[in-house]
Structures are given as structure tokens and as C-alpha cells.
Design a protein around this motif. Structure first.
Motif, mmCIF file in Angstrom:
data_model
loop_
_atom_site.group_PDB
_atom_site.id
_atom_site.type_symbol
_atom_site.label_atom_id
_atom_site.label_comp_id
_atom_site.label_asym_id
_atom_site.label_seq_id
_atom_site.Cartn_x
_atom_site.Cartn_y
_atom_site.Cartn_z
ATOM 1 N N VAL A 134 16.725 -0.859 -0.087
ATOM 2 C CA VAL A 134 15.594 -1.878 0.149
ATOM 3 C C VAL A 134 15.189 -2.222 -1.137
ATOM 4 C CG1 VAL A 134 12.878 -1.575 0.235
ATOM 5 C CG2 VAL A 134 14.570 -0.021 1.752
ATOM 6 N N LEU A 135 14.813 -3.799 -0.897
ATOM 7 C CA LEU A 135 14.334 -4.693 -1.896
ATOM 8 C C LEU A 135 12.799 -4.831 -1.428
ATOM 9 C CD1 LEU A 135 14.507 -6.924 -4.150
ATOM 10 C CD2 LEU A 135 15.008 -8.339 -2.052
ATOM 11 N N ALA A 136 12.043 -4.251 -2.449
ATOM 12 C CA ALA A 136 10.487 -4.579 -2.466
ATOM 13 C C ALA A 136 9.979 -5.555 -3.360
ATOM 14 C CB ALA A 136 9.919 -3.052 -2.449
ATOM 15 N N VAL A 137 9.020 -6.289 -2.854
ATOM 16 C CA VAL A 137 8.569 -7.485 -3.577
ATOM 17 C C VAL A 137 7.055 -7.495 -3.499
ATOM 18 C CG1 VAL A 137 8.614 -9.935 -4.167
ATOM 19 C CG2 VAL A 137 10.827 -8.862 -3.426
ATOM 20 N N TRP A 138 6.114 -7.481 -4.750
ATOM 21 C CA TRP A 138 4.824 -7.383 -4.675
ATOM 22 C C TRP A 138 4.224 -8.879 -4.734
ATOM 23 C CZ3 TRP A 138 1.029 -9.491 -7.369
ATOM 24 C CH2 TRP A 138 -0.355 -9.016 -7.575
ATOM 25 N N SER A 139 3.327 -9.195 -4.129
ATOM 26 C CA SER A 139 2.786 -10.668 -4.177
ATOM 27 C C SER A 139 1.282 -10.675 -3.984
ATOM 28 C CB SER A 139 3.381 -11.469 -2.922
ATOM 29 O OG SER A 139 2.799 -12.585 -2.976
ATOM 30 N N GLN A 140 0.580 -11.703 -4.657
ATOM 31 C CA GLN A 140 -0.566 -11.596 -4.498
ATOM 32 C C GLN A 140 -1.193 -12.251 -3.056
ATOM 33 O OE1 GLN A 140 -2.495 -14.518 -7.284
ATOM 34 N NE2 GLN A 140 -4.100 -12.868 -7.914
ATOM 35 N N GLY A 141 -0.253 -12.809 -2.447
ATOM 36 C CA GLY A 141 -0.623 -13.185 -1.048
ATOM 37 C C GLY A 141 0.785 -13.348 -0.317
ATOM 38 N N PRO A 142 0.445 -13.694 1.096
ATOM 39 C CA PRO A 142 1.794 -14.022 2.081
ATOM 40 C C PRO A 142 2.311 -15.382 1.588
ATOM 41 C CG PRO A 142 -0.385 -14.752 2.797
ATOM 42 C CD PRO A 142 -0.621 -14.031 1.726
ATOM 43 N N ASP A 143 3.585 -15.467 2.034
ATOM 44 C CA ASP A 143 4.642 -16.589 1.921
ATOM 45 C C ASP A 143 5.524 -16.740 3.135
ATOM 46 O OD1 ASP A 143 6.550 -18.467 1.099
ATOM 47 O OD2 ASP A 143 6.045 -18.250 -1.136
ATOM 48 N N ARG A 144 5.515 -17.165 4.001
ATOM 49 C CA ARG A 144 6.197 -17.263 5.191
ATOM 50 C C ARG A 144 7.482 -17.821 4.970
ATOM 51 N NH1 ARG A 144 7.055 -21.362 8.637
ATOM 52 N NH2 ARG A 144 5.505 -22.815 7.919
ATOM 53 N N ARG A 145 7.698 -18.574 4.051
ATOM 54 C CA ARG A 145 8.932 -19.253 3.897
ATOM 55 C C ARG A 145 9.791 -18.173 3.015
ATOM 56 N NH1 ARG A 145 7.757 -24.593 0.527
ATOM 57 N NH2 ARG A 145 6.051 -23.126 -0.093
ATOM 58 N N PHE A 146 9.316 -17.432 2.258
ATOM 59 C CA PHE A 146 10.010 -16.153 1.753
ATOM 60 C C PHE A 146 10.488 -15.366 2.788
ATOM 61 C CE2 PHE A 146 10.002 -12.237 -0.941
ATOM 62 C CZ PHE A 146 11.246 -12.597 -1.448
ATOM 63 N N VAL A 149 13.299 -7.181 7.587
ATOM 64 C CA VAL A 149 11.865 -7.378 6.801
ATOM 65 C C VAL A 149 10.661 -6.771 7.306
ATOM 66 C CG1 VAL A 149 10.705 -9.114 5.709
ATOM 67 C CG2 VAL A 149 13.061 -9.386 6.058
ATOM 68 N N GLU A 150 9.862 -5.988 6.572
ATOM 69 C CA GLU A 150 8.709 -5.573 6.993
ATOM 70 C C GLU A 150 7.664 -6.125 5.904
ATOM 71 O OE1 GLU A 150 7.573 -1.528 8.427
ATOM 72 O OE2 GLU A 150 9.680 -1.121 7.420
ATOM 73 N N GLU A 151 6.588 -6.591 6.324
ATOM 74 C CA GLU A 151 5.520 -7.551 5.424
ATOM 75 C C GLU A 151 4.265 -6.620 5.385
ATOM 76 O OE1 GLU A 151 3.278 -11.628 4.807
ATOM 77 O OE2 GLU A 151 5.277 -11.466 6.001
ATOM 78 N N LYS A 152 3.939 -5.901 4.536
ATOM 79 C CA LYS A 152 2.759 -5.023 4.417
ATOM 80 C C LYS A 152 1.492 -5.567 3.712
ATOM 81 C CE LYS A 152 5.142 -1.113 6.168
ATOM 82 N NZ LYS A 152 4.545 -0.455 7.464
ATOM 83 N N MET A 153 0.295 -5.284 4.300
ATOM 84 C CA MET A 153 -0.953 -5.759 3.623
ATOM 85 C C MET A 153 -1.358 -4.673 2.893
ATOM 86 S SD MET A 153 -1.044 -8.976 3.907
ATOM 87 C CE MET A 153 -2.841 -9.283 3.459
ATOM 88 N N VAL A 154 -1.812 -4.638 1.517
ATOM 89 C CA VAL A 154 -2.176 -3.390 1.000
ATOM 90 C C VAL A 154 -3.485 -3.921 0.209
ATOM 91 C CG1 VAL A 154 -0.258 -2.026 0.978
ATOM 92 C CG2 VAL A 154 -0.847 -3.546 -1.092
ATOM 93 N N ARG A 155 -4.121 -2.854 -0.127
ATOM 94 C CA ARG A 155 -5.440 -2.983 -0.903
ATOM 95 C C ARG A 155 -4.977 -2.960 -2.221
ATOM 96 N NH1 ARG A 155 -9.805 -5.117 1.842
ATOM 97 N NH2 ARG A 155 -10.093 -3.921 3.929
ATOM 98 N N ALA A 156 -5.676 -4.052 -3.070
ATOM 99 C CA ALA A 156 -5.670 -3.900 -4.698
ATOM 100 C C ALA A 156 -6.323 -2.577 -5.368
ATOM 101 C CB ALA A 156 -6.269 -5.324 -5.065
ATOM 102 N N HIS A 157 -7.395 -2.219 -4.550
ATOM 103 C CA HIS A 157 -8.173 -1.183 -4.752
ATOM 104 C C HIS A 157 -7.663 0.098 -4.032
ATOM 105 C CE1 HIS A 157 -11.266 -2.858 -7.423
ATOM 106 N NE2 HIS A 157 -11.467 -3.910 -6.847
ATOM 107 N N LYS A 158 -7.788 1.277 -4.453
ATOM 108 C CA LYS A 158 -7.467 2.267 -3.609
ATOM 109 C C LYS A 158 -8.279 2.583 -2.434
ATOM 110 C CE LYS A 158 -5.079 4.653 -7.612
ATOM 111 N NZ LYS A 158 -5.067 6.143 -8.358
ATOM 112 N N GLY A 159 -9.702 2.214 -2.688
ATOM 113 C CA GLY A 159 -10.588 2.232 -1.487
ATOM 114 C C GLY A 159 -10.224 1.376 -0.213
ATOM 115 N N ARG A 160 -10.986 1.021 0.538
ATOM 116 C CA ARG A 160 -10.878 0.300 1.767
ATOM 117 C C ARG A 160 -11.673 -0.911 1.630
ATOM 118 N NH1 ARG A 160 -12.689 4.919 6.391
ATOM 119 N NH2 ARG A 160 -11.050 6.359 5.959
ATOM 120 N N SER A 161 -12.095 -1.438 0.516
ATOM 121 C CA SER A 161 -12.781 -2.740 0.378
ATOM 122 C C SER A 161 -11.917 -3.442 -0.743
ATOM 123 C CB SER A 161 -14.360 -2.717 0.072
ATOM 124 O OG SER A 161 -14.384 -2.071 -1.141
ATOM 125 N N GLY A 162 -11.979 -4.889 -0.766
ATOM 126 C CA GLY A 162 -11.695 -5.696 -1.754
ATOM 127 C C GLY A 162 -10.354 -6.387 -1.269
#
Length: 223
Positions: A176-188, A199-212
């Protein structure tokens, strides 16, 4: 309010300067006016490791490459997931960042650099990838704010068609190649698929909680 104090700075190859700042127990690493990382925001960096290494928990001797030391959140999370036979190579381009980890930010790193499974090399992660065909079960990249060379312009090559081909060759089948990004990039995402990854694209929180804020992690498995 406690003011920020400049602890140290480091010149980047080519251009730019990293600045390590502290406010009380909080640390920040800045590039110009951009905050690259903050010791209070670790959720998505940890998710990069836990998602990428999830299938390696029971593997007897998995080989993992992490590009970018940062504040050690990705490394620490990987070590929590991986077993005693794992080997984690850490490639960090800026020697001062390694010195910060062992000096003013030692509390943040909590001794993870002393783990016998870890080796740290001051090198370009792109060079480390190119030098190791079929070596790794996972490659984790957190060296920019997304799939473009923000900190080092030459990092653009990591995310190009050619760079993704080299990364694929450095992975074992199913790796697995895993790449972190501040936001999405469809072309990538498209480039990853064209390079032969599932490819899987995961949205994750910057904070460990449920907001932000939410960040993006690509999980690209070698087909």
C-alpha cells in the motif's frame, strides 16, 4: 495569551525555511505563513498510519517506509499497530527536523525514535523509494500538504506518473502507498489508478474528535 517563541529554523534545499515555534507546551512548524503541523492536531497523521498498516498487524516481518518525520505522530501510530518483527524506515530530508525531535520536541516524540524497530535516515524519500524495488509492504508519505511539492518543489516528482510508477515498483504485491493531503485532488486519484493501483480515498478528522477540519488519505494498493 502566551506568545509564540521561535526555537529554531532550517533552510530547505532549493528555497524556503522551516521555523519551529513554541507556545507553552504547544509546538508549530511553519513554512512561510503556512503552518505545516501543530502538536495539538494529530488525528489525520495518526490515521495515515493506522489505515495503511491495518493489514500488517499479524504479518511476521513487514517492511514500512515513512516519508517525513514531522512531529512523529505517524511513526508512533505505526509502531502501535505493527508487531515486534516489523521494520520501519524513516526518511527525513531536513537534518534539523531530526535534531528537533531529539531536542526541544523530545516530549512530543515520547521515545519513539529509540524503538529498536525504527531506523532514521536523513535522505530524500524519493531516493529511498527508487533504491528499493519490491521491498516495502507499505509506503507512507506525509512530506507536503497534498500531492504537490509544497515544502520542496522537487517533491512534485513523487506524485507524477513517473513517481507513482517508481513507488509501485518499490512495493511488494498487495503493498500500500498511503498519501496524506489537506484536501481532495481528483486528478491525483486518476493518476493513481492509471499507475496500476486500487484506490480508496478516506476523509479523516484533523482532530481526534468528531468536529473540525477534514483531511484526505489515499490508500493505493498495488494490484
Amino acid at each position: 495569551m502566551i506568545p509564540w517563541t521561535l526555537i529554531d529554523s532550517a533552510k530547505l534545499p532549493g528555497q524556503g525555511e522551516l521555523r519551529l515555534k513554541r507556545r507553552g507546551s504547544e509546538f508549530s512548524i511553519m513554512l512561510g505563513t503556512n503552518e505545516l503541523m501543530n502538536s495539538r492536531l494529530s488525528g489525520s497523521e495518526e490515521a495515515l498510519a493506522t489505515l495503511a498498516c491495518a493489514t500488517l498487524r499479524e504479518a511476521p516481518q513487514p517492511q514500512v517506509l515513512i516519508g517525513g518525520l514531522g512531529m512523529g505522530f505517524t511513526l508512533r501510530a505505526a509502531l502501535e499497530v505493527l508487531g515486534p518483527g516489523a521494520r520501519v524506515e524513516l526518511a527525513e530530508l531536513v537534518p534539523e527536523v531530526v535534531a528537533w525531535a531529539k531536542g526541544p520536541m523530545a516530549e512530543v516524540f515520547a521515545g519513539c525514535l529509540d524503538d529498536p524497530r525504527v531506523s532514521v535516515t536523513v535522505t530524500d524519500v524519493g531516493a529511498a523509494i527508487a533504491a528499493a524495488p519490491a521491498r516495502y509492504d507499505a509506503i507512507l508519505l506525509d512530506v507536503d500538504n497534498g500531492p504537490e511539492g509544497l515544502t520542496i518543489p522537487a517533491n512534485d516528482g513523487l506524485y507524477s506518473d513517473a513517481g507513482l510508477h517508481v513507488a509501485r515498483q518499490a512495493l511488494r504485491p498487495g503493498g500500500v502507498l498511503a498519501v496524506w493531503s489537506q484536501g481532495p485532488d481528483r486528478r491525483f486519484t486518476q493518476r493513481l489508478r492509471q499507475a496500476g493501483f486500487s484506490v480508496e480515498e478516506k476523509m479523516v478528522r484533523a482532530h481526534k474528535g468528531r468536529s473540525g477540519a477534514r483531511h484526505v488519505i489515499w490508500l493505493a494498493a498495488r494490484r
